[in-house]
Design an enzyme around this catalytic site. Sequence first.
Site, PDB file in Angstrom:
ATOM      1  N   CYS A   1       0.782  -1.248   0.000  1.00 58.03           N
ATOM      2  CA  CYS A   1       0.000   0.000   0.000  1.00 58.03           C
ATOM      3  C   CYS A   1       0.813   1.298   0.000  1.00 58.03           C
ATOM      4  CB  CYS A   1      -0.927   0.058   1.211  1.00 58.03           C
ATOM      5  SG  CYS A   1      -2.009  -1.361   1.425  1.00 58.03           S
TER       6      CYS A   1
ATOM      7  N   HIS B   1      -1.766   6.283   2.409  1.00 58.67           N
ATOM      8  CA  HIS B   1      -1.919   5.077   3.218  1.00 58.67           C
ATOM      9  C   HIS B   1      -2.651   5.363   4.531  1.00 58.67           C
ATOM     10  CE1 HIS B   1      -1.169   1.181   4.783  1.00 58.67           C
ATOM     11  NE2 HIS B   1      -0.470   1.636   5.798  1.00 58.67           N
TER      12      HIS B   1
END
Length: 463
Positions: A70, A124
């Site tokens: 991510c 994120h």
Amino acid sequence: MRSLLLFVALGAVVPVTHAAAPPNVLFIVADDLNCDLGCYGHKVVKSPNIDRLAASGVRFDRAYVQYTVCNPSRTSFLTGLRPTTTRVMDNTTHFRKTLPNAVTLPELFRTNGYEAIGLGKVFHRGLSPDDTKKEMDDPKSFDRVFYGRTTAVGVKGEGRNLTGGALAWCRWLAAEGADSEQADGQLADEAIKILGAKRDKPLFLAVGFYRPHDPFESPKKYFDLYDNGGFELPKMPDGYKPPYPLSLGGGAFKDAFDKFTDKERREFLHAYSAGVSFMDAQVGRLLDALDKNKLAENTIVVFLGDHGYELGVRNWWNKNTLFERSCRTPLIVRVPGAKGNGKPTAALAEFIDIYPTLAELCRLNDVPKQLEGASFRALLDDTGRKHKEATLTVIKRGAVLGRSIRTEKYRYTEWDDGKKGAELYDHAADPGEWVNRAGDQKFEAIRTVMSARIKTIESGTER
Ligand SMILES: [Ca+2]
């Protein structure tokens, strides 16, 4: 007469103003989404809304992320820089620590007079959508952010952990309540409000859905879309072993996956797919809101995953590999009036190319000179053309950096510059990447060329 003149004058002016108005951008990111979607040819997964977007935009069939986790991937495509440049290769480092002066994509829209709004996981966020920590926020990027929060109703329902608790994240829940009890449903609610409001400025609206990322929690009705027995279990050749321990992650993940029975495998596929369909339904609500508010004609829509997901291939039920299914990710771009709309493109593209493409399409000023991608704007009109010769994805395993390039015919991966192993796959003969040709005499010349190419791409000599 006076009113007629006014009418004529408006009639002449309005279309010009309309054509010159900067387009809005709806930038939709799904978390951990691989290409198992209807529009990419999957026979079981139900994704009617993403399919609808693909049918009205350009579907990229060979788009590759720069990192298969991510935070490093998002940092890369939102700054337009490779992970080896951002030096963000984990889920805890904020890019402002390594690159304090980076200009992010939403930030550039802001400085060009846009209102930039970020909903959900764009940069994120932590594991849970209920995460209240803000350490990954970047106040320079958005005028406003909203994250959503799953309600007490939305965390109730039927479900279980597929590893007996060994991996806390590896659990599913067919949740009670409607979509809006879940954070993702709330993100769509908020986006619909924003799209329905009057505004003076053009809009850059980023919506980062948390699904299908684990924990695999979605409203029950999306689980009910599937017959658990309808999923085909992943297969691998008899006796297959990954070339190196580094090729897959290891440790607790591997131990837990090795204990899966077919029952757990089917439940995993079912729960992941329910998450895809839940997220897809929210995408549909955004597309409907564009139509309802007559914004579709002047709004660029970009839809992407942040990286792929293996879903049991090689018995790896996660991401974070340098194989095709982690590196390749959905990308759909719909630009009003583009000649390629409704078509797929087989051109190789990288996620760092999205930033310069949007900057060009929206004629943004002060585009940072150090961007490492290349605009694929021309592809959106002519989907048959070439864009890049190769794409580059990297991951870190402890101190070891793995680099993998994909050309039309091959994937080639080096661990620690080849000192800890190399993998070469001939995609024409072996699309599953089962047979490593790196040590094969017949492929030696190809390996040499590919190895040199990693360096030219990374250094920017080849774009
Ligand atoms: Ca992800």
